[in-house]
Design a protein around this motif. Structure first.
Motif, mmCIF file in Angstrom:
data_model
loop_
_atom_site.group_PDB
_atom_site.id
_atom_site.type_symbol
_atom_site.label_atom_id
_atom_site.label_comp_id
_atom_site.label_asym_id
_atom_site.label_seq_id
_atom_site.Cartn_x
_atom_site.Cartn_y
_atom_site.Cartn_z
ATOM 1 N N LYS A 1 0.795 -1.227 0.000
ATOM 2 C CA LYS A 1 0.000 0.000 0.000
ATOM 3 C C LYS A 1 0.828 1.277 0.000
ATOM 4 O O LYS A 1 0.337 2.335 -0.368
ATOM 5 N N ARG A 2 2.054 1.184 0.447
ATOM 6 C CA ARG A 2 2.889 2.384 0.556
ATOM 7 C C ARG A 2 4.098 2.241 -0.371
ATOM 8 O O ARG A 2 4.955 1.382 -0.169
ATOM 9 N N ILE A 3 4.149 3.113 -1.386
ATOM 10 C CA ILE A 3 5.164 3.007 -2.443
ATOM 11 C C ILE A 3 5.979 4.289 -2.494
ATOM 12 O O ILE A 3 5.426 5.392 -2.488
ATOM 13 N N VAL A 4 7.311 4.169 -2.571
ATOM 14 C CA VAL A 4 8.167 5.333 -2.749
ATOM 15 C C VAL A 4 9.115 5.084 -3.919
ATOM 16 O O VAL A 4 9.712 4.017 -4.035
ATOM 17 N N PHE A 5 9.199 6.073 -4.819
ATOM 18 C CA PHE A 5 10.122 6.017 -5.953
ATOM 19 C C PHE A 5 11.394 6.785 -5.596
ATOM 20 O O PHE A 5 11.324 7.831 -4.932
ATOM 21 N N VAL A 6 12.530 6.285 -6.071
ATOM 22 C CA VAL A 6 13.814 6.897 -5.716
ATOM 23 C C VAL A 6 14.695 7.078 -6.948
ATOM 24 O O VAL A 6 14.807 6.174 -7.784
ATOM 25 N N ASP A 7 15.295 8.262 -7.051
ATOM 26 C CA ASP A 7 16.357 8.479 -8.035
ATOM 27 C C ASP A 7 17.395 9.417 -7.422
ATOM 28 O O ASP A 7 17.356 9.679 -6.207
ATOM 29 N N GLN B 1 20.459 1.142 -11.223
ATOM 30 C CA GLN B 1 21.224 0.314 -10.291
ATOM 31 C C GLN B 1 22.037 1.151 -9.306
ATOM 32 O O GLN B 1 22.229 0.748 -8.152
ATOM 33 N N GLN B 2 22.497 2.307 -9.744
ATOM 34 C CA GLN B 2 23.250 3.171 -8.837
ATOM 35 C C GLN B 2 22.348 3.658 -7.712
ATOM 36 O O GLN B 2 22.784 3.765 -6.556
ATOM 37 N N ASN B 3 21.093 3.958 -8.030
ATOM 38 C CA ASN B 3 20.146 4.353 -6.984
ATOM 39 C C ASN B 3 20.022 3.259 -5.935
ATOM 40 O O ASN B 3 19.999 3.531 -4.727
ATOM 41 N N GLN B 4 19.941 2.015 -6.386
ATOM 42 C CA GLN B 4 19.811 0.901 -5.452
ATOM 43 C C GLN B 4 21.053 0.781 -4.562
ATOM 44 O O GLN B 4 20.934 0.559 -3.346
ATOM 45 N N ARG B 5 22.223 0.947 -5.163
ATOM 46 C CA ARG B 5 23.458 0.880 -4.374
ATOM 47 C C ARG B 5 23.507 2.005 -3.336
ATOM 48 O O ARG B 5 23.940 1.792 -2.189
ATOM 49 N N ASP B 6 23.058 3.191 -3.733
ATOM 50 C CA ASP B 6 23.070 4.327 -2.814
ATOM 51 C C ASP B 6 22.096 4.100 -1.655
ATOM 52 O O ASP B 6 22.405 4.431 -0.500
ATOM 53 N N VAL B 7 20.925 3.565 -1.963
ATOM 54 C CA VAL B 7 19.943 3.279 -0.906
ATOM 55 C C VAL B 7 20.496 2.231 0.057
ATOM 56 O O VAL B 7 20.370 2.363 1.287
ATOM 57 N N MET B 8 21.133 1.203 -0.487
ATOM 58 C CA MET B 8 21.692 0.150 0.368
ATOM 59 C C MET B 8 22.831 0.678 1.234
ATOM 60 O O MET B 8 22.997 0.266 2.388
ATOM 61 N N GLN B 9 23.635 1.591 0.691
ATOM 62 C CA GLN B 9 24.713 2.190 1.470
ATOM 63 C C GLN B 9 24.134 2.972 2.652
ATOM 64 O O GLN B 9 24.630 2.875 3.785
ATOM 65 N N ALA B 10 23.078 3.746 2.373
ATOM 66 C CA ALA B 10 22.435 4.515 3.437
ATOM 67 C C ALA B 10 21.793 3.589 4.464
ATOM 68 O O ALA B 10 21.915 3.801 5.676
ATOM 69 N N ALA B 11 21.112 2.551 3.979
ATOM 70 C CA ALA B 11 20.448 1.609 4.881
ATOM 71 C C ALA B 11 21.457 0.902 5.780
ATOM 72 O O ALA B 11 21.185 0.645 6.957
ATOM 73 N N ASP B 12 22.618 0.596 5.224
ATOM 74 C CA ASP B 12 23.677 -0.030 6.011
ATOM 75 C C ASP B 12 24.133 0.913 7.127
ATOM 76 O O ASP B 12 24.346 0.502 8.270
ATOM 77 N N PHE B 13 24.267 2.182 6.791
ATOM 78 C CA PHE B 13 24.674 3.188 7.779
ATOM 79 C C PHE B 13 23.608 3.315 8.873
ATOM 80 O O PHE B 13 23.936 3.488 10.053
ATOM 81 N N TRP B 14 22.344 3.216 8.495
ATOM 82 C CA TRP B 14 21.236 3.356 9.449
ATOM 83 C C TRP B 14 20.943 2.063 10.214
ATOM 84 O O TRP B 14 20.144 2.068 11.144
ATOM 85 N N GLY B 15 21.544 0.962 9.790
ATOM 86 C CA GLY B 15 21.303 -0.297 10.469
ATOM 87 C C GLY B 15 20.031 -1.008 10.038
ATOM 88 O O GLY B 15 19.495 -1.837 10.786
ATOM 89 N N LYS C 1 12.793 -4.795 0.292
ATOM 90 C CA LYS C 1 11.802 -3.890 -0.299
ATOM 91 C C LYS C 1 12.242 -3.273 -1.622
ATOM 92 O O LYS C 1 11.418 -2.705 -2.338
ATOM 93 N N LEU C 2 13.513 -3.356 -1.926
ATOM 94 C CA LEU C 2 14.047 -2.722 -3.142
ATOM 95 C C LEU C 2 13.548 -3.409 -4.405
ATOM 96 O O LEU C 2 13.554 -4.636 -4.511
ATOM 97 N N ARG C 3 13.139 -2.600 -5.362
ATOM 98 C CA ARG C 3 12.749 -3.091 -6.682
ATOM 99 C C ARG C 3 13.256 -2.105 -7.733
ATOM 100 O O ARG C 3 13.512 -0.934 -7.453
ATOM 101 N N SER C 4 13.336 -2.580 -8.952
ATOM 102 C CA SER C 4 13.633 -1.723 -10.095
ATOM 103 C C SER C 4 12.326 -1.454 -10.825
ATOM 104 O O SER C 4 11.526 -2.371 -11.025
ATOM 105 N N LEU C 5 12.090 -0.212 -11.211
ATOM 106 C CA LEU C 5 10.831 0.100 -11.896
ATOM 107 C C LEU C 5 10.681 -0.703 -13.177
ATOM 108 O O LEU C 5 9.578 -1.142 -13.525
ATOM 109 N N THR C 6 11.788 -0.913 -13.874
ATOM 110 C CA THR C 6 11.698 -1.639 -15.150
ATOM 111 C C THR C 6 11.294 -3.100 -14.962
ATOM 112 O O THR C 6 10.891 -3.748 -15.918
ATOM 113 N N SER C 7 11.392 -3.623 -13.737
ATOM 114 C CA SER C 7 10.958 -5.005 -13.513
ATOM 115 C C SER C 7 9.434 -5.143 -13.636
ATOM 116 O O SER C 7 8.921 -6.250 -13.761
#
Length: 326
Positions: free
Chosen positions: A149-155, A249-263, A271-277
């Motif tokens: 129900k809750r969707i967020v797009f990231v770039d 893919q760079q967006n995904q790497r950046d999100v994962m880097q931040a998530a790692d920092f946040w624990g 939860k990560l997906r690619s829009l093109t999927s």
């Protein structure tokens, strides 16, 4: 000194002999004699008054590549040949034609897609089993577990692709009877700011309106981007949103880097997906950034192609959400 076995007294100059030995050693250690400035030496060295034969293994041919006075491999040593390869190594992928490289990249793309769809199949299988187990309980419990129900797009900057995707998905879901149940948003990965995920840095990242070029092209398709302002994704976003959909893919790497920092790396990964999927009409594996897409007409074409990809992906996503299979 004299040497009676050579048909007379022959004076062998030690300096000449030592020079010859040095040449042979140089040849054995180098793939090319020219690297040492050594001239080719025949297997029979001509000395004053006689021919002094040299043993085969001590008379390398300097015009060839296989030159050694003693077996280096047998001593546990080796050296690289021109091009960074050892003797006998083949060029491999370096000799692939452009067509072969294309098919190789497409093969890898489809293997990645197969892996993704296998993961999604496993996810839906588990969801189906949980729903079947909950069917004997209250209807509220089943409804609570249905779909995302809750969707967020990231770039990168949240001023072009992700902002447009937010507007397009909202429009696609407006026709749904359950449209009000969805929360659709978009975020950035700091717009290129170093360590953007740190609170002391994120607070200074300015909010921006959507790129006017993207706004203009979106309006032509009946999609409004008004009111959308950029902001970086946060730990709270990762914890609260059901799907985090990235443009590349760079967006995904950046999100994962931040998530790692946040624990919260494990939660983000699930939860990560690619829009093109979610695309139905394209095999693209990323939505390219149109920001530097050119000027004038060229720029317009880039934005239109990006919007085509965004619409394809968002329509597929909307369909999956409504069916509870996203």
């Amino acid at each position: 000194t004299g040497h009676p076995g050579l048909g007379g007294s022959v004076t062998m100059q030690l300096t000449a002999l030592s020079g010859l030995v040095c040449a042979c050693v140089a040849a054995s250690l180098a793939p090319s004699a020219s690297a040492f400035g050594v001239l080719p030496v025949p297997k029979s060295a001509s000395l004053p008054g006689a021919q002094l034969p040299l043993a085969g293994r001590y008379a390398p041919s300097l015009c060839g590549m296989g030159m050694q006075l003693f077996p280096l491999e047998g001593m546990g040593l080796s050296f690289k040949w021109p091009g960074g390869q050892k003797k006998g190594a083949s060029g491999g992928g370096a000799n692939l034609s452009s067509e072969a490289k294309y098919h190789q990249s497409r093969e890898q793309y489809h293997l990645d897609r197969l892996k993704y769809h296998q993961e999604r199949a496993n996810y839906h299988s588990e969801k189906k089993a949980r729903l079947a187990g909950a069917s004997g309980g209250s209807g509220a419990a089943v409804e609570e577990d249905r779909g995302m129900k809750r969707i967020v797009f990231v770039d990168l900057s949240n001023t072009c692709r992700s902002a447009a995707a937010e507007g397009i998905l909202k429009q696609a879901l407006e026709k749904s009877a359950q449209a009000e149940e969805y929360t659709i948003a978009s975020r950035s990965t700091g717009g290129g700011t170093a360590e953007w995920y740190k609170s002391e840095v994120a607070r200074y990242i300015e909010q921006e309106s959507t790129d006017p070029r993207m706004t203009s092209h979106a309006i032509k398709r009946g999609v409004s981007l008004s009111g959308i302002r950029s902001q970086p994704i946060s730990r709270e976003d990762i914890e609260s949103f059901d799907l985090i959909i990235c443009m590349d893919q760079q967006n995904q790497r950046d999100v994962m880097q931040a998530a790692d920092f946040w624990g919260v790396k494990a939660e983000a990964k699930g939860k990560l997906r690619s829009l093109t999927s979610f695309c139905r009409g394209t095999t693209a594996n990323e939505v390219p950034d149109p920001y530097y897409g050119g000027q004038g007409g060229a720029s317009g074409q880039v934005f239109e192609k990006v919007l085509d990809l965004l619409e394809d992906g968002c329509q597929g996503l909307a369909s999956d959400l409504q069916q509870g299979i996203a």
